[in-house]
Design a protein around this motif. Sequence first.
Motif, short mmCIF file in Angstrom:
data_model
loop_
_atom_site.label_atom_id
_atom_site.label_comp_id
_atom_site.label_asym_id
_atom_site.label_seq_id
_atom_site.Cartn_x
_atom_site.Cartn_y
_atom_site.Cartn_z
N GLY A 212 0.77 -1.24 0.00
CA GLY A 212 0.00 0.00 0.00
C GLY A 212 0.79 1.28 0.00
N ASP A 213 2.13 1.21 -0.05
CA ASP A 213 2.91 2.43 -0.06
C ASP A 213 2.72 3.17 -1.38
OD1 ASP A 213 4.95 4.35 0.76
OD2 ASP A 213 5.62 2.76 2.10
N HIS A 214 3.05 4.45 -1.38
CA HIS A 214 2.87 5.27 -2.58
C HIS A 214 3.76 4.78 -3.72
CE1 HIS A 214 1.80 8.55 0.56
NE2 HIS A 214 0.71 7.94 0.14
N GLY A 215 3.25 4.88 -4.93
CA GLY A 215 4.00 4.42 -6.09
C GLY A 215 5.29 5.17 -6.33
N LYS A 216 5.40 6.40 -5.86
CA LYS A 216 6.62 7.18 -6.11
C LYS A 216 7.79 6.75 -5.24
CE LYS A 216 5.75 10.91 -2.77
NZ LYS A 216 7.03 10.75 -2.03
N ASN A 217 7.52 5.97 -4.19
CA ASN A 217 8.58 5.57 -3.27
C ASN A 217 9.39 4.40 -3.83
OD1 ASN A 217 7.70 7.51 -1.48
ND2 ASN A 217 6.44 6.07 -0.31
N SER A 218 10.64 4.31 -3.41
CA SER A 218 11.53 3.24 -3.88
C SER A 218 11.44 2.03 -2.97
CB SER A 218 12.98 3.74 -3.92
OG SER A 218 13.45 4.00 -2.61
N ASP A 219 11.90 0.89 -3.49
CA ASP A 219 11.94 -0.34 -2.69
C ASP A 219 12.74 -0.14 -1.41
OD1 ASP A 219 10.51 -1.50 -4.65
OD2 ASP A 219 12.11 -2.77 -5.43
N SER A 220 13.89 0.53 -1.54
CA SER A 220 14.78 0.69 -0.39
C SER A 220 14.12 1.49 0.72
CB SER A 220 16.07 1.39 -0.84
OG SER A 220 16.98 1.53 0.24
N SER A 221 13.44 2.58 0.36
CA SER A 221 12.80 3.41 1.39
C SER A 221 11.63 2.67 2.04
CB SER A 221 12.34 4.73 0.79
OG SER A 221 11.34 4.52 -0.20
N ILE A 222 10.87 1.93 1.24
CA ILE A 222 9.75 1.16 1.79
C ILE A 222 10.28 0.09 2.75
CG2 ILE A 222 7.83 -0.40 1.24
CD1 ILE A 222 7.65 1.03 -1.47
N PHE A 223 11.35 -0.58 2.34
CA PHE A 223 11.94 -1.63 3.17
C PHE A 223 12.44 -1.06 4.50
CE2 PHE A 223 15.79 -4.41 4.01
CZ PHE A 223 15.05 -5.46 4.55
N LYS A 224 13.11 0.09 4.45
CA LYS A 224 13.67 0.67 5.66
C LYS A 224 12.59 1.23 6.59
CE LYS A 224 18.29 1.68 3.91
NZ LYS A 224 19.30 2.71 3.63
N ASN A 225 11.41 1.51 6.07
CA ASN A 225 10.32 2.00 6.91
C ASN A 225 9.37 0.90 7.36
OD1 ASN A 225 11.09 4.74 6.80
ND2 ASN A 225 10.10 5.00 4.81
#
Length: 391
Positions: A212-225
């Motif tokens: 459900g994270d925003h499409g503009k975000n990267s894999d790395s930032s989603i993973f770290k959050n």
Amino acid sequence: MEIEECIAVWHLLNNKKKKLKRRRILWVHSMLGLRESKGMYNLLYQDLLQDPSKFFNYFRMSIQSFEELHILKIRLVKKDTNMRRSIASKKRLAMTLRYLATGCSLTELHYNYRVGISTASEIIQQTCKLIWIFMKEQCIPMPTREKWLEIADGFLKNANYPHCLGAIDGKHIRVIKPQHSGSLYFNYKHFFSIQLLAMCDSNYCFTFVDIGDHGKNSDSSIFKNSHFYKNLTSKKLDFPNPDFLPQKKDYKIPYVIVGDEAFGLSFNVMRPYGGKNISSKKRIHNYRLTRARRFIECTFGILSNKWRIFHRPLNVSIDFAVDIVKACTVLHNFVRVRDGYKHEDTLSVQGLYDDDYVAETGAGSARSATIIRDYFMNTDILPWQNSCIAV
């Protein structure tokens, strides 16, 4: 005052006219009233029970799995009222599975199953939520230490990569542009999406999902959050202790997760060597790591082709889209464990889109992680792996 009174009377009469226009002529449309006699469920379900292969093709699961999934009936059952009868729990489940399996529109379900469009939407979203809430812990549990070791043995056997606890990657789930969202869901591939970040084992089952994270975000930032990363860095995942590799007994190496260049190199996360002008040993290691990482790509492919709702943009609200993805990941594991997968489910991987964003890593960060990756590179390799990579 007379002008103000006239305006007030005009508004009052105008609102009454609008209410009269909106007044329902029929409580239930005559076509929908024939649900029990001409609805798709009543016409087809009993015939499908006579042919297990047709049943599997229609619902994407076996008869036994369908019945086991129907344990949700206690929560799916609605009470009858004096005005109308409720829709049976099996019918609600059948509508949801058919919607996810084919990607048909709500309007098509409206005509086939003879239910209102808003009713069909409510049924599907509610069923998806219940599947996630009551089956997530059963189908995507957090592995214990014994399970982590079992996963590592699977990767060693199937991918010849030691000490691997899973393959991780992110995918874009295409959606219709949400209202008033600006560019939050607009990704670098120039379409609107929500993110599915997932990790799998060597049996093509999900072991972790973040949806459900925003499409503009990267894999790395989603993973770290994600909660998974926070538990990983705080040592709460019950990973096995560092141990010797099968080929070498001189240095204890930690167990790792493998990912692509979008993920930063760390103590428990391995990524390929970057650049084009790299040594033969590094290219071989990248090849070996990719053989382990491909399991998450195959898992996404099986998910997308079994639940073909992902073959088109999700034309629903973001909350509804998230519920759909959550339910499909749970159903993927549920069916994979009980029924395996059919060959036709793996023939293409349309519907899910890679995130090729490359994360930047600091030059001074994770020196120990670099040493660990070099140790993986220098482990003994199989002769046929060596011959697969040109020097």
